[in-house]
Design an enzyme around this catalytic site. Sequence first.
Site, short mmCIF file in Angstrom:
data_model
loop_
_atom_site.label_atom_id
_atom_site.label_comp_id
_atom_site.label_asym_id
_atom_site.label_seq_id
_atom_site.Cartn_x
_atom_site.Cartn_y
_atom_site.Cartn_z
N TYR A 1 -20.41 -1.02 -19.07
CA TYR A 1 -19.30 -0.36 -19.76
C TYR A 1 -18.73 -1.28 -20.84
CZ TYR A 1 -14.70 1.67 -20.52
OH TYR A 1 -13.58 2.19 -21.10
N LYS B 1 -12.53 7.97 -12.25
CA LYS B 1 -13.72 8.79 -12.39
C LYS B 1 -13.95 9.65 -11.15
CE LYS B 1 -14.21 6.55 -16.32
NZ LYS B 1 -13.28 5.40 -16.23
N ARG C 1 5.78 -3.84 -5.71
CA ARG C 1 4.65 -4.53 -6.32
C ARG C 1 3.82 -5.26 -5.26
NH1 ARG C 1 5.03 -9.66 -7.67
NH2 ARG C 1 7.23 -9.51 -8.24
N ASP D 1 -20.14 -3.02 -9.51
CA ASP D 1 -19.37 -1.88 -9.99
C ASP D 1 -20.03 -0.63 -9.42
OD1 ASP D 1 -18.33 0.29 -11.44
OD2 ASP D 1 -17.91 -0.95 -13.18
#
Length: 391
Positions: free
Chosen positions: A98, A195, A46, A170
Amino acid sequence: MKLESKLAQIGNRQDPATGAISLPIHHSTTYSHPKLGQSTGFDYTRTLNPTRKVLEDAIADLECGVRGFAFASGMAAVHAVLTLLRPNDHVVVSNDLYGGTYRVLEQLLKPMGISATYVDTGDLAAVERAATPSTKMLFVETPTNPMMQVSDIAACANLAKSKGWLCVVDNTFMTPYYQRPLELGADIVVHSATKYLGGHNDVLAGLVVVNTDELANQMYFIQNSIGAVLGPQDAWLLIRGMKTLALRMERHTMNASAIASWLEARDDVAKVFYPGLDGHPGKAVCARQASGFGGMVSFEVIHADMVPFVLENLQLITFAESLGGVESLMTYPARQTHADIPEEIRNQIGVNDRLIRLSVGIEHIGDLIDDLNTALDAAAEQALVGSRKSR
């Protein structure tokens, strides 16, 4: 090296013990310590994972940032960035964005005392009017999803700097292949790497890049504390996808440009939204700050009754959510990606019941146009028949 070479070389020469060209996937969750108080740099996955680190270093290099961070999804990345805000802070956000980002702001952060105002961030006067003494961040999508509005990143960054705000961009639609916001003055870049960076509709991931050591330390603390990190298998898939980003983006853009021009000529299409079109109000700004116009096209049909028939008559293009993969996908934002945004707000920004979003893939352009032509012709006829019957 040029960016195309950097992309192709991600992961190479990273394993001197074997000389592996394809980066190994390190699934180990924990790592041995040489001695008490000593570490190899890897203690717990992690906190840091060898495969993930190669990805994070690569995106930092591509975006010209100080450090990169890989998350389990694009929304995990967005949420991590917004975690920099504190109760009573305020953020100015692109009004066309979005729906998932809107949901986090309104349903998760608002009850915690963090407020947001949504404006056209291409209008700096509107951004200034929206600001309050509590404003700490300007969050920009450019081009926006799905209306393809363009904001001047350098101007937004300069304004944010003058006010003492963080400027977050973004960059999902353009990727670092076309647009590098940190070079234009932004503080943080965020990607839904699911994407275009992944590019094959087979990996869920989010990436963040920051431009200062201070932000890097803050983001690392958030990433490690929240723990929404990208697993090594997905990190490897993302690395593999990014190797062909340059080639794919060129084809996406070539196809999207041709389709946008073709759609403009149709009588049953009312509007086409693509930053590469001469009539797009943001074309000059986009051309100045990016080296390409991308593969996303949105368009309005003349009647809402046509939409279901367009979707039903597609043969090559797939009716599905998401974007940026090699396969062309068509989405109905009002019912899918932007369903969580109230209808009144959606209509104000143009996400109405006639709007269709097309993620243009890398298929042959002739096949894509044939498919669109067949679907639109059939939709126009079926909608007309339905209208006559309703009378």
